[in-house]
Scaffold this motif. Structure first.
Motif, PDB file in Angstrom:
ATOM      1  N   GLU A  64      -0.300   5.172   0.868  1.00  0.00           N
ATOM      2  CA  GLU A  64       0.581   5.841   1.928  1.00  0.00           C
ATOM      3  C   GLU A  64       1.069   7.451   1.495  1.00  0.00           C
ATOM      4  O   GLU A  64       0.719   8.125   2.185  1.00  0.00           O
ATOM      5  CB  GLU A  64       1.293   4.971   2.781  1.00  0.00           C
ATOM      6  CG  GLU A  64       0.904   4.019   3.362  1.00  0.00           C
ATOM      7  CD  GLU A  64       1.860   3.067   4.126  1.00  0.00           C
ATOM      8  OE1 GLU A  64       3.004   2.831   3.523  1.00  0.00           O
ATOM      9  OE2 GLU A  64       1.632   2.273   5.027  1.00  0.00           O
ATOM     10  N   ALA A  65       1.597   7.306   0.275  1.00  0.00           N
ATOM     11  CA  ALA A  65       2.438   8.464  -0.114  1.00  0.00           C
ATOM     12  C   ALA A  65       1.148   9.433  -0.599  1.00  0.00           C
ATOM     13  O   ALA A  65       1.529  10.653  -0.241  1.00  0.00           O
ATOM     14  CB  ALA A  65       3.212   8.062  -1.457  1.00  0.00           C
ATOM     15  N   VAL A  66       0.141   8.810  -1.167  1.00  0.00           N
ATOM     16  CA  VAL A  66      -0.892  10.168  -1.557  1.00  0.00           C
ATOM     17  C   VAL A  66      -1.679  10.762  -0.371  1.00  0.00           C
ATOM     18  O   VAL A  66      -1.943  11.541  -0.314  1.00  0.00           O
ATOM     19  CB  VAL A  66      -1.882   9.192  -2.459  1.00  0.00           C
ATOM     20  CG1 VAL A  66      -2.940  10.242  -2.731  1.00  0.00           C
ATOM     21  CG2 VAL A  66      -1.256   8.977  -3.846  1.00  0.00           C
TER      22      VAL A  66
ATOM     23  N   ILE B 143       0.884  -1.180  -0.044  1.00  0.00           N
ATOM     24  CA  ILE B 143       0.028  -0.183  -0.003  1.00  0.00           C
ATOM     25  C   ILE B 143       0.798   1.254  -0.099  1.00  0.00           C
ATOM     26  O   ILE B 143       0.507   2.264   0.575  1.00  0.00           O
ATOM     27  CB  ILE B 143      -0.857   0.058   1.113  1.00  0.00           C
ATOM     28  CG1 ILE B 143      -0.361  -0.184   2.588  1.00  0.00           C
ATOM     29  CG2 ILE B 143      -2.069  -1.171   1.091  1.00  0.00           C
ATOM     30  CD1 ILE B 143      -1.091   0.102   3.728  1.00  0.00           C
ATOM     31  N   SER B 144       1.976   1.139  -0.347  1.00  0.00           N
ATOM     32  CA  SER B 144       3.073   2.269  -0.394  1.00  0.00           C
ATOM     33  C   SER B 144       2.372   3.477  -1.241  1.00  0.00           C
ATOM     34  O   SER B 144       2.811   4.530  -0.841  1.00  0.00           O
ATOM     35  CB  SER B 144       4.410   2.106  -0.965  1.00  0.00           C
ATOM     36  OG  SER B 144       4.162   1.503  -2.350  1.00  0.00           O
TER      37      SER B 144
ATOM     38  N   SER C  42       4.005   3.971 -10.484  1.00  0.00           N
ATOM     39  CA  SER C  42       2.452   3.100 -10.291  1.00  0.00           C
ATOM     40  C   SER C  42       2.668   1.809 -11.017  1.00  0.00           C
ATOM     41  O   SER C  42       2.241   0.784 -10.295  1.00  0.00           O
ATOM     42  CB  SER C  42       1.257   3.914 -10.714  1.00  0.00           C
ATOM     43  OG  SER C  42       0.944   4.666  -9.822  1.00  0.00           O
ATOM     44  N   MET C  43       3.450   1.500 -11.941  1.00  0.00           N
ATOM     45  CA  MET C  43       3.620   0.325 -12.610  1.00  0.00           C
ATOM     46  C   MET C  43       4.675  -0.686 -11.832  1.00  0.00           C
ATOM     47  O   MET C  43       4.758  -1.785 -12.105  1.00  0.00           O
ATOM     48  CB  MET C  43       4.161   0.692 -14.090  1.00  0.00           C
ATOM     49  CG  MET C  43       3.408   1.292 -14.995  1.00  0.00           C
ATOM     50  SD  MET C  43       1.652   0.556 -15.320  1.00  0.00           S
ATOM     51  CE  MET C  43       2.367  -0.522 -16.523  1.00  0.00           C
ATOM     52  N   LEU C  44       5.667   0.001 -10.831  1.00  0.00           N
ATOM     53  CA  LEU C  44       6.282  -0.596 -10.085  1.00  0.00           C
ATOM     54  C   LEU C  44       6.342  -0.410  -8.654  1.00  0.00           C
ATOM     55  O   LEU C  44       7.106   0.290  -8.092  1.00  0.00           O
ATOM     56  CB  LEU C  44       8.047  -0.539 -10.869  1.00  0.00           C
ATOM     57  CG  LEU C  44       8.312  -0.856 -12.171  1.00  0.00           C
ATOM     58  CD1 LEU C  44       9.452  -0.119 -12.573  1.00  0.00           C
ATOM     59  CD2 LEU C  44       8.109  -2.215 -12.536  1.00  0.00           C
ATOM     60  N   PRO C  45       4.787  -0.700  -8.218  1.00  0.00           N
ATOM     61  CA  PRO C  45       4.957  -0.086  -6.780  1.00  0.00           C
ATOM     62  C   PRO C  45       6.083  -0.911  -5.768  1.00  0.00           C
ATOM     63  O   PRO C  45       6.034   0.063  -4.523  1.00  0.00           O
ATOM     64  CB  PRO C  45       3.429  -0.328  -6.493  1.00  0.00           C
ATOM     65  CG  PRO C  45       3.083  -1.486  -7.353  1.00  0.00           C
ATOM     66  CD  PRO C  45       3.950  -1.119  -8.817  1.00  0.00           C
TER      67      PRO C  45
END
Length: 161
Positions: free
Chosen positions: A92-94, A88-89, A113-116
């Motif tokens: 959390e960042a948003v 959920i990184s 977002s393609m490599l969370p």
């Protein structure tokens, strides 16, 4: 282009779009320009020999943001305030970005977002670092209940529910 000079710099949510539009306007007026992602801030750069003319054009279009000269100060450099990892990184960042935005602090989220799985980093201007830390400390102390309440208060269709 060689010997480039920054004639415009911004770091808000519209910075990339604004910089691109300003670059296109300069190009249409015969000034070769480039848009550069300067680690969280977007810049429009032109050759030093065309900088004065570019500033004149920018002053006509964006008089409130036209630069008379580049500010070499490091107080505007973006520095990390939070790094998130895991499934959920991005969320959390948003969330961190939202809290800082609500406090009037410009910030950028760096990640893909393609490599969370590589995580995300939230950066703020160095001059806002201490205030940003205070905002995040207060947000953590208030907890999720305060975030839910603030969300309900700011959503016009949820008031009074």
């Amino acid at each position: 282009m060689t010997d480039l000079t920054t004639v415009y710099r911004a770091s808000d949510r519209n910075a990339e779009t604004d910089a691109t539009a300003l670059k296109n306007m300069l190009v249409q007026n015969g000034i070769e320009a480039a848009v550069v992602d300067a680690r969280g801030a977007w810049e429009v750069r032109v050759s030093a020999s065309e900088a004065a003319e570019a500033r004149q054009w920018l002053a006509k279009v964006r008089p409130d943001q036209a630069m008379t000269e580049a500010n070499p100060s490091h107080e505007y450099d973006f520095v990390p305030i939070a790094t998130t990892d895991g499934a959920i990184s991005e969320i959390e960042a948003v969330s961190i970005q939202s809290a800082l935005d609500a406090a009037g602090i410009n910030c950028v989220v760096v990640g893909n977002s393609m490599l969370p799985n590589l995580g995300f980093e939230v950066r703020v201007p160095r001059e806002d670092l201490e205030r940003a830390r205070e905002v995040l400390t207060e947000a953590q102390a208030a907890g999720p209940a305060a975030a839910d309440e603030a969300s309900r208060e700011s959503s016009p269709d949820q008031k009074g529910v």
